[in-house]
Design an enzyme around this catalytic site. Structure first.
Site, mmCIF file in Angstrom:
data_model
loop_
_atom_site.group_PDB
_atom_site.id
_atom_site.type_symbol
_atom_site.label_atom_id
_atom_site.label_comp_id
_atom_site.label_asym_id
_atom_site.label_seq_id
_atom_site.Cartn_x
_atom_site.Cartn_y
_atom_site.Cartn_z
ATOM 1 N N SER A 186 0.811 -1.221 0.000
ATOM 2 C CA SER A 186 0.000 0.000 0.000
ATOM 3 C C SER A 186 0.850 1.279 0.000
ATOM 4 O O SER A 186 0.374 2.333 -0.405
ATOM 5 C CB SER A 186 -0.950 0.008 1.207
ATOM 6 O OG SER A 186 -0.213 -0.061 2.403
ATOM 7 N N ASP A 427 -3.099 6.678 12.002
ATOM 8 C CA ASP A 427 -2.331 5.971 10.971
ATOM 9 C C ASP A 427 -1.016 6.716 10.772
ATOM 10 O O ASP A 427 -0.984 7.801 10.185
ATOM 11 C CB ASP A 427 -3.147 5.941 9.673
ATOM 12 C CG ASP A 427 -2.369 5.334 8.495
ATOM 13 O OD1 ASP A 427 -1.163 5.046 8.643
ATOM 14 O OD2 ASP A 427 -2.979 5.161 7.420
ATOM 15 N N HIS A 430 0.958 5.274 6.472
ATOM 16 C CA HIS A 430 0.761 5.834 5.126
ATOM 17 C C HIS A 430 1.099 7.321 5.118
ATOM 18 O O HIS A 430 1.409 7.891 6.154
ATOM 19 C CB HIS A 430 -0.693 5.582 4.687
ATOM 20 C CG HIS A 430 -1.028 4.127 4.631
ATOM 21 N ND1 HIS A 430 -1.699 3.468 5.635
ATOM 22 C CD2 HIS A 430 -0.755 3.196 3.696
ATOM 23 C CE1 HIS A 430 -1.831 2.193 5.319
ATOM 24 N NE2 HIS A 430 -1.260 1.994 4.152
#
Ligand SMILES: *[C@@H]1O[C@H](CO)[C@@H](O)[C@H](O)[C@H]1NC(C)=O
Ligand SMILES: *[C@@H]1O[C@H](CO)[C@@H](O)[C@H](O)[C@H]1NC(C)=O
Ligand SMILES: *[C@@H]1O[C@H](CO)[C@@H](O)[C@H](O)[C@H]1NC(C)=O
Ligand SMILES: *[C@@H]1O[C@H](CO)[C@@H](O)[C@H](O)[C@H]1NC(C)=O
Ligand SMILES: *[C@@H]1O[C@H](CO)[C@@H](O)[C@H](O)[C@H]1NC(C)=O
Ligand SMILES: *[C@@H]1O[C@H](CO)[C@@H](O)[C@H](O)[C@H]1NC(C)=O
Length: 448
Positions: A186, A427, A430
């Site tokens: 990702s 998060d 990312h």
């Protein structure tokens, strides 16, 4: 000089749980608004243990070990391992590869990866978040409420030279008649979305398209006959995590000596951008060798298993890539910012509410594993002429402010307890777009 940090004491249980939760966020996949949450083992991403097996390597005739027959697509991974034993070095598997054949680094050439971040709101961001129709809800931080926007305005300035200025038209000309493919997890997908957003504004309406989200997702720029693609292969080699949507597995199983199935997709690309890292940081991995027909799997720690996968990948590159026809890049590990105490001793948070980069030359946190970096360096060392390294680790290490934290779409329902404590579900893996991955692509542009 950077420091390789090692955790010496085990984390208390709550820290492990907290960490596992954050790690789970890299396994969210957006598709039909479904969320796949990986139930993770309690192995922590910050568990930095160098391993004796680090030195284990593949036999000289490694490519002969590629499966004589190709496995059918129908392999039932849930039954792939009938039993499992600890990894032991196979007879005759003598270390022959991966001598640290250090890279050229001709002293006259400027190291563009060594530098600093400077605010440059005239040139950055390179596009507006809201103008990119292909933006991911996982990365659109302003859309999801991020109040500050300074994180979009930093430019990377190498110490001894300047980066080539980003120019979308020039990039599209370089891609004319070509396929650019990002292959990995990702984080690599984030870089792919960044590239699509960087390019799409320069292409008129009607002459661009995006295929539906699948294993291979393709953005096409018709008038340039060019495509920018993303292929999901988080562990590079064949594994039970290859389904872009459903990779929720109790155990991770890989075929360390088989990249062939994936290679049949990526061999069609003209420019390839690979990455792999975080998926190896989740505890032990089971290895299913192509010679082990009886389903006896071997279990190995993530670093050792990653080395096998990297070697298999490197063998493919070595025997299939003609540098005059194909350009191959490898993106080094993308750092995480899970522990604010690493850049601000005494604090107890993570990347949440961080608004500025770390201003400490050579800062290196525990999210970037030293032994992994050295392994990658030694594997890439033997591919010197065939693979260019996008060494984004150090420059991204500084960007504790670049992660979505709570400002992204979360597909699972957050409990009141979580909501009352933003750090608990931030998060820090990312990267917001526009943001840090745009700079990775500026570096790619610089080298193309
Ligand atoms: C190559 O590997 C096989 C194991 O699959 C081994 O039996 C054979 O002796 C090896 N050959 C050489 C030349 O090392
Ligand atoms: C594998 O090794 C670990 C540690 O060396 C040991 O605790 C475990 O029992 C072993 N497992 C098997 C199946 O041999
Ligand atoms: C850039 O920042 C300066 C000072 O912070 C401000 O005066 C200027 O208006 C900004 N320019 C843009 C284009 O946002
Ligand atoms: C378009 O690009 C592909 C390679 O991606 C090439 O095979 C094909 O010939 C090109 N078509 C035209 C019309 O240039
Ligand atoms: C493209 O389409 C959008 C809406 O569909 C419109 O607002 C925009 O002006 C168009 N741009 C060009 C260059 O035609
Ligand atoms: C990337 O750069 C770091 C220094 O920032 C260096 O220690 C590391 O070895 C480099 N990695 C590779 C694969 O060249």
């Amino acid at each position: 000089m950077q420091r390789w940090r090692q955790k010496k004491t085990p984390f208390p249980l709550f820290a492990l749980l907290f960490c596992a939760f954050i790690v789970a966020s890299i396994f969210y996949t957006e598709s039909n608004r479904e969320i796949q949450i990986q139930v993770e083992s309690q192995a922590s991403v910050t568990d930095v243990t160098s391993h004796a097996l680090f030195t284990a390597s593949l036999p000289t005739n490694f490519s002969n070990h590629f499966p004589k027959r190709l496995y059918s697509d129908k392999l039932d991974w849930s039954k792939a391992c009938s039993s499992s034993r600890n990894y032991s070095i196979h007879d005759g598997w003598i270390s022959s590869k991966g001598k640290p054949d250090l890279e050229s680094g001709s002293p006259t050439r400027c190291d563009v990866f060594s530098g600093r971040w400077i605010i440059d709101n005239a040139s950055h961001p390179l596009y507006n978040e809201g103008d990119c129709p292909y933006m991911s809800d996982q990365l659109a931080c302003r859309k999801h409420g991020r109040p500050d926007s300074m994180y979009q305005k930093w430019r990377w300035q190498p110490h001894d030279c300047n980066l080539k200025r980003w120019n979308a038209i020039e990039m599209l000309e370089k891609l004319r008649g070509k396929r650019l493919m990002f292959v990995g997890d990702s984080l690599d997908r984030g870089q792919w979305i960044s590239m699509v957003c960087l390019l799409q504004s320069a292409i008129g309406n009607g002459s661009k398209s995006m295929s539906p989200n699948a294993r291979l997702t393709i953005f096409r720029a018709e008038e340039y006959n060019a495509s920018v693609e993303f292929y999901w292969a988080p562990l590079l080699v064949e594994s039970n995590s290859d389904d872009p949507v459903n990779h929720r597995m109790a155990d991770r199983i890989i075929r360390p000596d088989s990249v062939l199935k994936h290679a049949s997709e990526w061999e069609k690309a003209d420019i390839l951008i690979f990455n792999t890292y975080l998926w190896w940081r989740q505890g032990n991995i089971k290895l299913l060798w192509s010679s082990d027909e009886d389903g006896v799997c071997e279990e190995l720690d993530g670093l050792g298993a990653m080395k096998f996968a990297m070697e298999a990948w490197a063998d493919w590159v070595d025997s299939n890539v003609n540098p005059l026809e194909k350009k191959v890049f490898f993106v080094t590990m993308s750092p995480t910012h899970l522990w604010s105490r690493e850049w601000q001793p005494g604090s107890d948070g993570n990347c949440f509410d961080e608004k500025t980069p770390i201003n400490m030359d050579g800062y290196w946190g525990s999210g970037s594993d030293g032994p992994t970096m050295r392994m990658v360096e030694s594997v890439l060392g033997r591919l010197e002429s065939k693979v260019s390294i996008l060494n984004i680790t150090q420059l991204s290490e500084y960007r504790k402010d670049g992660h979505p934290s709570i400002y992204r779409k979360f597909w699972e329902t957050l409990s009141p307890q979580q909501l009352s404590n933003p750090v608990s579900y931030s998060d820090c893996i990312h990267w917001c777009l526009p943001g840090v991955p745009d700079v990775w692509n500026e570096l790619l542009f610089h080298f193309l």
